[in-house]
Scaffold this motif. Sequence first.
Motif, short mmCIF file in Angstrom:
data_model
loop_
_atom_site.label_atom_id
_atom_site.label_comp_id
_atom_site.label_asym_id
_atom_site.label_seq_id
_atom_site.Cartn_x
_atom_site.Cartn_y
_atom_site.Cartn_z
N ALA A 141 54.08 9.10 -49.12
CA ALA A 141 56.15 8.78 -48.56
C ALA A 141 56.84 7.40 -48.45
CB ALA A 141 56.27 10.20 -47.62
N LEU A 142 56.07 7.08 -47.23
CA LEU A 142 56.41 5.63 -47.44
C LEU A 142 56.28 4.71 -48.45
CD1 LEU A 142 55.53 5.40 -43.31
CD2 LEU A 142 57.84 5.96 -44.63
N ILE A 186 58.91 2.13 -49.89
CA ILE A 186 59.59 0.47 -50.08
C ILE A 186 59.80 0.76 -51.43
CG2 ILE A 186 58.11 -0.76 -49.92
CD1 ILE A 186 56.76 -0.07 -47.47
N THR A 187 59.15 1.17 -52.34
CA THR A 187 59.06 1.19 -53.97
C THR A 187 60.58 1.45 -54.15
OG1 THR A 187 56.69 1.77 -54.41
CG2 THR A 187 58.91 2.15 -56.09
N ILE A 188 61.36 2.55 -53.59
CA ILE A 188 62.49 2.93 -53.77
C ILE A 188 62.86 2.03 -53.40
CG2 ILE A 188 64.58 4.33 -53.52
CD1 ILE A 188 61.90 6.24 -53.74
N VAL A 189 62.86 1.28 -52.62
CA VAL A 189 64.25 0.28 -51.73
C VAL A 189 63.88 -1.25 -52.68
CG1 VAL A 189 64.80 -1.33 -49.47
CG2 VAL A 189 64.36 1.20 -49.40
N THR A 190 63.23 -1.44 -52.97
CA THR A 190 62.75 -2.95 -53.16
C THR A 190 63.19 -2.88 -54.82
OG1 THR A 190 60.32 -2.85 -51.70
CG2 THR A 190 60.79 -4.47 -53.67
N SER A 204 57.09 10.10 -55.08
CA SER A 204 55.68 9.70 -54.65
C SER A 204 54.67 11.48 -55.04
CB SER A 204 55.71 10.86 -53.13
OG SER A 204 56.76 11.94 -53.07
N GLY A 205 55.89 11.98 -55.80
CA GLY A 205 55.54 13.22 -56.71
C GLY A 205 55.07 14.48 -55.42
N LEU A 206 55.37 14.42 -53.71
CA LEU A 206 55.89 15.66 -52.75
C LEU A 206 56.46 16.03 -53.62
CD1 LEU A 206 54.78 13.16 -50.38
CD2 LEU A 206 53.50 14.59 -51.60
N SER A 207 56.40 17.95 -52.47
CA SER A 207 57.80 18.47 -52.57
C SER A 207 58.12 17.82 -52.17
CB SER A 207 56.62 19.79 -52.63
OG SER A 207 56.74 19.62 -51.21
N LYS A 208 59.84 18.46 -52.47
CA LYS A 208 61.00 17.52 -51.10
C LYS A 208 60.39 18.50 -49.61
CE LYS A 208 65.78 17.05 -50.42
NZ LYS A 208 66.88 17.86 -50.57
N GLY A 209 60.20 19.53 -50.12
CA GLY A 209 59.63 20.52 -48.64
C GLY A 209 58.35 19.51 -47.94
N HIS A 237 59.19 17.76 -44.36
CA HIS A 237 57.77 18.20 -42.97
C HIS A 237 57.52 16.97 -42.26
CE1 HIS A 237 54.46 19.74 -41.00
NE2 HIS A 237 54.28 18.71 -41.90
N GLN A 238 57.55 15.58 -42.60
CA GLN A 238 57.20 14.00 -42.35
C GLN A 238 58.55 13.88 -41.95
OE1 GLN A 238 54.22 13.47 -41.96
NE2 GLN A 238 53.14 15.34 -43.73
N PHE A 239 59.54 13.75 -42.80
CA PHE A 239 60.54 12.92 -42.41
C PHE A 239 61.88 13.73 -42.21
CE2 PHE A 239 57.47 10.02 -44.33
CZ PHE A 239 57.68 9.28 -42.75
N ARG A 240 63.03 13.85 -41.25
CA ARG A 240 63.88 15.18 -41.87
C ARG A 240 64.88 14.72 -42.75
NH1 ARG A 240 62.56 20.20 -41.84
NH2 ARG A 240 63.87 21.03 -41.66
N THR A 241 65.49 13.37 -41.89
CA THR A 241 65.75 12.49 -42.60
C THR A 241 66.10 11.48 -42.78
OG1 THR A 241 66.70 11.52 -40.35
CG2 THR A 241 67.93 13.56 -40.70
N LYS A 242 66.89 11.17 -43.90
CA LYS A 242 66.63 9.36 -44.00
C LYS A 242 66.29 8.10 -42.79
CE LYS A 242 69.31 6.12 -47.29
NZ LYS A 242 70.57 5.51 -47.91
#
Length: 224
Positions: free
Chosen positions: A14-15, A19-23, A39-44, A48-53
Motif C-alpha cells: 500500500a505504501l 508513493i507511485t501515485i503521488v510521484t 497495489s492490487g489489494l482490495s479496498k478493504g 485494514h492497514q490505513f483507515r484514512t488518507k
Amino acid sequence: MDNPSRSERSRNAALDAAITIVTRDGPGRLTLDAIARESGLSKGGVMHQFRTKEAVLRALLEQQMAHFEEFSNRYIEKVRGTTDQPELSAQIATLREAISTPRAGAFALLAAMNENPELMAMPRDVDIKKVALMKAEARDPDLALLRWAAARGLLLSSLFGLSSLSDAERDRLFERLLDNSKWTAMEQGATEATKPSRATAARAASPRPAGAPAAKPASARKRG
C-alpha cells in the motif's frame, strides 16, 4: 505465510503504491481507492492497514524519516573519531543523500503539507533536536547552522527544480560544506572575538579594596 507477515506485505504494498501515485499523478490523486487499484489489494485490505488518507501520509513521512535517520546514525558512527562535529557532518551528508535518492520522499512531504500542514510538526520536531545537537558540539554555533542551512538550500532548490547548478558544481559545494578544515579559521576567529583582552581579564580578576570607589570609564577620565 503467517498473518503478521501477510499484514506487513500488504502494508508495504500500500505504501509503495501511494508513493507511485503521488510521484506520478500528484498529491491530489492519492485516495484509498487509487491505492487499492495500484497495489492490487482490495479496498478493504487497504483500509485494514490505513483507515484514512492522512494515515497513509503519516506512514509515508515516518518511513522516509526512519530511512534518513538510519543513514545519519551510520554516518555519525563512521566519522565520530575523525571530526569534532559529527552531528553537523551527518546532517550535511544526509541532505546530500536525499538529493541522490528518488524524489518520492519529497513528494510524500509535499503531499502531507497539501493534505494537512499539521503533519509537518513531525519533521520540524526532529529538526529542533538536530539543531540543538549541532549547536552543542560547535565552537561557532552560528557558522555550523549556516553550513547546515546552505546544504538544505542545495537540496530544496534541486527538488523543486530551481537549481541552476550542474551536478558536479553541487557535489563540489557539498564537499566544501563537509570539509571542516575549510571552516577552522572562521571558527577560531569567532572564538577569539568573544574572548576578553588580557588587560580586561586581569582587571576583572583583581579584587577591589573594600571602600575603594569604582573605576571611572576611560571617557570620563579623559574629561576630568
